[in-house]
Design a protein around this motif. Structure first.
Motif, PDB file in Angstrom:
ATOM      1  N   GLY A   1      38.373  49.319   5.231  1.00  0.00           N
ATOM      2  CA  GLY A   1      38.121  48.832   6.591  1.00  0.00           C
ATOM      3  C   GLY A   1      39.222  48.051   7.283  1.00  0.00           C
ATOM      4  O   GLY A   1      39.000  47.484   8.341  1.00  0.00           O
ATOM      5  N   THR A   2      40.439  47.994   6.770  1.00  0.00           N
ATOM      6  CA  THR A   2      41.512  47.285   7.473  1.00  0.00           C
ATOM      7  C   THR A   2      42.231  48.243   8.420  1.00  0.00           C
ATOM      8  O   THR A   2      42.511  49.382   8.074  1.00  0.00           O
ATOM      9  CB  THR A   2      42.554  46.726   6.480  1.00  0.00           C
ATOM     10  N   GLY A   3      42.582  47.762   9.605  1.00  0.00           N
ATOM     11  CA  GLY A   3      43.238  48.614  10.591  1.00  0.00           C
ATOM     12  C   GLY A   3      44.727  48.699  10.367  1.00  0.00           C
ATOM     13  O   GLY A   3      45.330  49.756  10.451  1.00  0.00           O
ATOM     14  N   ALA A   4      45.323  47.580  10.077  1.00  0.00           N
ATOM     15  CA  ALA A   4      46.753  47.567   9.785  1.00  0.00           C
ATOM     16  C   ALA A   4      46.920  47.046   8.373  1.00  0.00           C
ATOM     17  O   ALA A   4      46.453  45.961   8.053  1.00  0.00           O
ATOM     18  CB  ALA A   4      47.497  46.667  10.761  1.00  0.00           C
TER      19      ALA A   4
ATOM     20  N   ASP B   1      49.882  51.566  10.706  1.00  0.00           N
ATOM     21  CA  ASP B   1      48.734  51.727  11.582  1.00  0.00           C
ATOM     22  C   ASP B   1      48.678  53.192  11.997  1.00  0.00           C
ATOM     23  O   ASP B   1      49.329  54.034  11.379  1.00  0.00           O
ATOM     24  CB  ASP B   1      48.833  50.787  12.787  1.00  0.00           C
TER      25      ASP B   1
ATOM     26  N   ALA C   1      49.975  54.785  14.367  1.00  0.00           N
ATOM     27  CA  ALA C   1      51.266  55.352  14.775  1.00  0.00           C
ATOM     28  C   ALA C   1      52.134  55.668  13.557  1.00  0.00           C
ATOM     29  O   ALA C   1      52.708  56.755  13.447  1.00  0.00           O
ATOM     30  CB  ALA C   1      51.984  54.373  15.704  1.00  0.00           C
TER      31      ALA C   1
ATOM     32  N   ASN D   1      53.580  59.576  11.557  1.00  0.00           N
ATOM     33  CA  ASN D   1      54.871  59.995  11.020  1.00  0.00           C
ATOM     34  C   ASN D   1      54.733  60.556   9.603  1.00  0.00           C
ATOM     35  O   ASN D   1      55.337  61.560   9.265  1.00  0.00           O
ATOM     36  CB  ASN D   1      55.850  58.825  11.035  1.00  0.00           C
TER      37      ASN D   1
ATOM     38  N   ARG E   1      41.123  58.490  11.376  1.00  0.00           N
ATOM     39  CA  ARG E   1      39.840  57.789  11.470  1.00  0.00           C
ATOM     40  C   ARG E   1      38.788  58.333  10.518  1.00  0.00           C
ATOM     41  O   ARG E   1      38.864  59.453  10.102  1.00  0.00           O
ATOM     42  CB  ARG E   1      39.322  57.880  12.920  1.00  0.00           C
TER      43      ARG E   1
ATOM     44  N   ASP F   1      46.161  49.481  17.918  1.00  0.00           N
ATOM     45  CA  ASP F   1      46.491  49.850  16.547  1.00  0.00           C
ATOM     46  C   ASP F   1      46.465  48.696  15.540  1.00  0.00           C
ATOM     47  O   ASP F   1      46.344  48.933  14.338  1.00  0.00           O
ATOM     48  CB  ASP F   1      47.873  50.524  16.503  1.00  0.00           C
ATOM     49  N   GLY F   2      46.574  47.466  16.013  1.00  0.00           N
ATOM     50  CA  GLY F   2      46.570  46.341  15.080  1.00  0.00           C
ATOM     51  C   GLY F   2      45.189  45.969  14.564  1.00  0.00           C
ATOM     52  O   GLY F   2      45.065  45.221  13.598  1.00  0.00           O
ATOM     53  N   THR F   3      44.170  46.459  15.208  1.00  0.00           N
ATOM     54  CA  THR F   3      42.799  46.133  14.802  1.00  0.00           C
ATOM     55  C   THR F   3      42.099  47.400  14.306  1.00  0.00           C
ATOM     56  O   THR F   3      42.165  48.439  14.957  1.00  0.00           O
ATOM     57  CB  THR F   3      42.031  45.515  15.988  1.00  0.00           C
ATOM     58  N   ALA F   4      41.448  47.290  13.159  1.00  0.00           N
ATOM     59  CA  ALA F   4      40.827  48.461  12.541  1.00  0.00           C
ATOM     60  C   ALA F   4      39.711  49.017  13.424  1.00  0.00           C
ATOM     61  O   ALA F   4      39.066  48.271  14.160  1.00  0.00           O
ATOM     62  CB  ALA F   4      40.254  48.079  11.182  1.00  0.00           C
ATOM     63  N   PRO F   5      39.526  50.332  13.370  1.00  0.00           N
ATOM     64  CA  PRO F   5      38.504  50.971  14.204  1.00  0.00           C
ATOM     65  C   PRO F   5      37.142  50.265  14.120  1.00  0.00           C
ATOM     66  O   PRO F   5      36.512  50.041  15.145  1.00  0.00           O
ATOM     67  CB  PRO F   5      38.434  52.392  13.637  1.00  0.00           C
ATOM     68  N   ASN F   6      36.735  49.867  12.927  1.00  0.00           N
ATOM     69  CA  ASN F   6      35.396  49.269  12.811  1.00  0.00           C
ATOM     70  C   ASN F   6      35.367  47.787  13.199  1.00  0.00           C
ATOM     71  O   ASN F   6      34.351  47.129  13.060  1.00  0.00           O
ATOM     72  CB  ASN F   6      34.850  49.462  11.396  1.00  0.00           C
ATOM     73  N   MET F   7      36.492  47.242  13.670  1.00  0.00           N
ATOM     74  CA  MET F   7      36.495  45.833  14.063  1.00  0.00           C
ATOM     75  C   MET F   7      36.852  45.654  15.544  1.00  0.00           C
ATOM     76  O   MET F   7      37.058  44.528  16.013  1.00  0.00           O
ATOM     77  CB  MET F   7      37.468  45.049  13.191  1.00  0.00           C
ATOM     78  N   LYS F   8      36.940  46.770  16.264  1.00  0.00           N
ATOM     79  CA  LYS F   8      37.331  46.708  17.675  1.00  0.00           C
ATOM     80  C   LYS F   8      36.380  45.793  18.466  1.00  0.00           C
ATOM     81  O   LYS F   8      36.817  44.977  19.275  1.00  0.00           O
ATOM     82  CB  LYS F   8      37.294  48.102  18.318  1.00  0.00           C
TER      83      LYS F   8
ATOM     84  N   GLU G   1      42.722  50.017  24.247  1.00  0.00           N
ATOM     85  CA  GLU G   1      42.897  51.391  23.759  1.00  0.00           C
ATOM     86  C   GLU G   1      43.136  52.343  24.935  1.00  0.00           C
ATOM     87  O   GLU G   1      42.689  52.087  26.055  1.00  0.00           O
ATOM     88  CB  GLU G   1      41.663  51.815  22.960  1.00  0.00           C
TER      89      GLU G   1
ATOM     90  N   LYS H   1      50.172  54.469  24.904  1.00  0.00           N
ATOM     91  CA  LYS H   1      50.068  55.941  24.845  1.00  0.00           C
ATOM     92  C   LYS H   1      49.833  56.582  26.206  1.00  0.00           C
ATOM     93  O   LYS H   1      49.090  57.552  26.307  1.00  0.00           O
ATOM     94  CB  LYS H   1      48.946  56.349  23.882  1.00  0.00           C
TER      95      LYS H   1
ATOM     96  N   VAL I   1      57.288  53.959  17.084  1.00  0.00           N
ATOM     97  CA  VAL I   1      56.648  54.625  15.949  1.00  0.00           C
ATOM     98  C   VAL I   1      55.862  55.835  16.429  1.00  0.00           C
ATOM     99  O   VAL I   1      56.045  56.956  15.929  1.00  0.00           O
ATOM    100  CB  VAL I   1      55.766  53.627  15.161  1.00  0.00           C
ATOM    101  N   ASP I   2      55.004  55.628  17.423  1.00  0.00           N
ATOM    102  CA  ASP I   2      54.343  56.794  18.009  1.00  0.00           C
ATOM    103  C   ASP I   2      55.362  57.761  18.582  1.00  0.00           C
ATOM    104  O   ASP I   2      55.194  58.977  18.479  1.00  0.00           O
ATOM    105  CB  ASP I   2      53.395  56.336  19.140  1.00  0.00           C
TER     106      ASP I   2
END
Lengths: 349, 349, 349
Positions: free
Chosen positions: B292-295, B304, B306, B310, B349, C50-57, C82, C116, C179-180
């Motif tokens: 569950g960590t995003g970064a 993350d 991005a 790569n 995801r 991107d710094g926050t995990a999908p399940n913690m948005k 986002e 993006k 990075v992206d």
């Protein structure tokens, strides 16, 4: 095939302050007008803008009008006037300067140089000012060229559009102005000098080529260097800059000083080794052509029509210089080599 | 998620003269058609333009039409025809060559390559010629691809517009042509070779990406090197160029020679270390994702979405190559690594 | 003359995950909000992307809304939401996040950051979303800024058009997202890291300048380095990147970490030597001006209006920082030098 004598030459774009606070206020202008041999620039630019102090602008204009006609200068004359895309006052000064120059010495100058232009619309405005002066003083449309200094974010942003406009207009040369440019972008000298703006130089070379214009590099103002108690002319650093400009296809370089003119005239002229190499390759290619091969290997390199064009550029440049400045080609190349270059068959097919 | 097998591969764009003045005039074409393994290019380009001598063009066209159908070539076939944005004669030659190729071997070729295009309008004109040949000979619209060589100031100037047009058209690849390009701009070799045109390569990679096109580097023609009495294949210098092209995101490189094809196929394929590294990072990421960590920080680097993309590029490229050339992936990667790459979960995801 | 206090400062663009899987999910956000002195960024960017995990948005959004108002943060606050030019789902998430942020803490934030983005139309769409939130919640038009991450081939392709749009809109800053971007172009790390995209950075600096926008460099994510058994903060490599960005005229750099913020705040501030040098040159110039010379030579360098502007940039930046962060200027410069910088006459004429 284009006639080699049609190539427009501007290996050197030498600015000279039109007035300085000395007893003879035209001192630097006169010394440039009197220059001979490799010290004479292809373009001499009497500078009414940043090189002349605000309180001497009027005298600079009179110096230009009085002194330019006194000399048979071997190159072209393109005074730089005042202008600013974001300041009507400067544009009005520029308009008056252009009008006076065309009125008084329209036959003696080849064009004018307009600095600090902005987007395409501003370049079109400058072109309109020149057109108006031509009409007003009875010159044929297009007889006075316009060149611009690319030194604002807006001019760089519109470079493609400006050069496309230039293809069908009096626009003749685009010259880089790195000092104003760095100030606009907020570039910083952190001890190793300002950035080289490689991307801009590549784009300048490309767009000028696509629009049939001349592309000229920016000034190098660290004229002198101090080391071990001695102050001396900074020849190496300037030569490095001019060589980089020549490599990416700029047609010429900015000179602030007679020694810089010697160097830029020399570097933007093929070296004897380059000329020997490319004359030799064309000679070998011409032989191979007679034997019917399309791609041949000469000294380990494949040569086809595209490669051939590069060799031909070298020879055509020498011919154009020889046409305008035979003293320089005679001095630089031995007779045998120069003779081969002048007589070579240059068509690929 | 895009199907990896949809990725268009052109790691190698190998031109072969369609006719040479030897007993077997198709010698080089045949040797390319017969190539196997890493020596077989992704795209073989029978060259009717600069690689074939003017007096052998007709024979080159016949060789292409006769020989291409004789082989089950593992890659794609894209003949290069004649063209010039500034010369109607060459465009007419190109039109006839395209018409003959589509008429005779339209099922055997994947597209045609058109050199020396100018601004957008000229590229549209070339696309129109291909469309006309398709209609004339009963092929579905869009079945024959068009690729262009970017080698004029005008094409570079319009690169963004050309690629935008390409997004919805038959335009498939943009290939750099540095030799003609340098000649157009007047670039000079002052002893260290021609400029690398870094700005152009970056723009080519970007615009191709924005338009969904392939971007391919230019030829390297110093095939051989002489040192200490020995002449040998110049492997290092070519590899350096191809690596620079791969770094900035070009999809492939131009090859003039079978050994160059081996090198370009290899470099435009992830190294085993790269694949191991990125497979490993995705595996670690997939674990972190379950927690569950995003970064997350893996080996000191923050990962993350991005960063993840790569790593995924590496794996997807390997899958695409495996789909088309399993002999190459089987030879390059050990079974365990390849297996992990093929089975990895690639969604973020 | 522009008022120096009008200069928009963003030496540091520090992102902080808005929620992390720790007991205190706002841990990093709080530590950024509490930062003082050189550790406090000019812009703090609570990161919902991107710094926050999908399940913690969702929790990240609540943290931002709850915590930001609790602090008197010395810089600006610009949450990153986002978005994706090619995915309606992400744009809808972004729209809702922007609406909530403006509704709940519209007075506490200075703007939002949208990642993006694609071509101009997509940037206009994002600007429209902010305008709608302003209207909906009773804020004056233009009170909430928009900044974008340039990280797609399309945004790079339209950079000129986007910045032109930005000149008359709420668009405030363009930030590079390497990075992206590398993933979109297919750039490769062959062991020496990803390319630096020098051409893009130069264009970013230019177009931002032409449009009156801020230009900010991309993140550097190799935070730590391992050598000889020790893992330590990678200070040199980050400083090298930030210095390169400052040289080409970017206004600030991305920070992922408090130590990076110290470094970027410091580098995007003139060094005492730079300030001494440029204050000295302006003082010398002001003397020369009183004597009436337009171009003077100071320490071997010619100084005219253009050169002058570069010196003035240094002084104006210091004044702007002094206005917002007097603690930093007081710490960095000795009283005598700072006093001279604050009192200097800065007009050229």
């Amino acid at each position: 095939m284009t006639d080699d004598t049609d190539i427009r030459l501007c290996r050197t774009f030498q600015t000279a302050p039109a007035a300085v606070p000395k007893e003879e206020t035209a001192k630097y202008l006169l010394s440039a007008l009197e220059a001979e041999g490799f010290q004479a620039p292809d373009w001499l630019v009497p500078d009414l803008e940043d090189g002349t102090a605000p309180n001497m602008k009027a005298e600079g204009l009179e110096n230009t009008i009085d002194r330019v006609p006194e000399y048979e200068f071997p190159g072209e004359i393109h005074p730089r006037v005042e202008w600013a895309y974001d300041d009507e006052t400067y544009r009005e000064k520029g308009r008056k300067q252009i009008d006076r120059l065309v009125a008084e010495i329209g036959d003696e100058i080849d064009g004018v140089v307009v600095p600090k232009v902005g987007r395409l619309e501003d370049v079109e405005r400058a072109a309109g000012v020149v057109a108006e002066a031509e009409r007003e003083h009875g010159y044929a449309d297009g007889s006075i060229d316009l060149s611009i200094i690319v030194e604002t974010g807006r001019a760089r942003s519109d470079l493609r559009e400006i050069a496309k406009f230039g293809a069908d207009s009096r626009l003749t040369a685009m010259i880089f102005g790195p000092v104003d440019y760095a100030a606009e972008l907020g570039g910083r000298d952190l001890g190793e000098g300002m950035p080289r703006w490689d991307g801009l130089l590549e784009a300048l070379s490309n767009e000028a080529s696509a629009g049939g214009l001349l592309a000229i590099g920016g000034p190098f103002d660290d004229l002198f260097k101090e080391r071990a108690g001695l102050t001396y002319y900074n020849a190496d650093a300037y030569a490095d800059q001019v060589e980089r400009e020549a490599q990416v296809g700029l047609d010429g370089s900015w000179s602030l000083y007679p020694k810089q003119t010697i160097q830029a005239n020399t570097i933007h002229m093929p070296t004897p080794e380059e000329l020997e190499r490319d004359v030799h390759k064309i000679e070998r290619f011409n032989e191979a052509k007679r034997e019917g091969t399309g791609a041949v290997t000469i000294d380990g390199q494949m040569v086809d029509e595209a490669t051939f064009k590069n060799f031909r550029n070298t020879v055509r440049t020498v011919r154009a210089i020889h046409d305008r400045r035979p003293d320089q080609t005679d001095e630089r190349y031995d007779d045998g080599l120069l003779g081969r270059a002048l007589e070579l068959e240059l068509s690929y097919r």
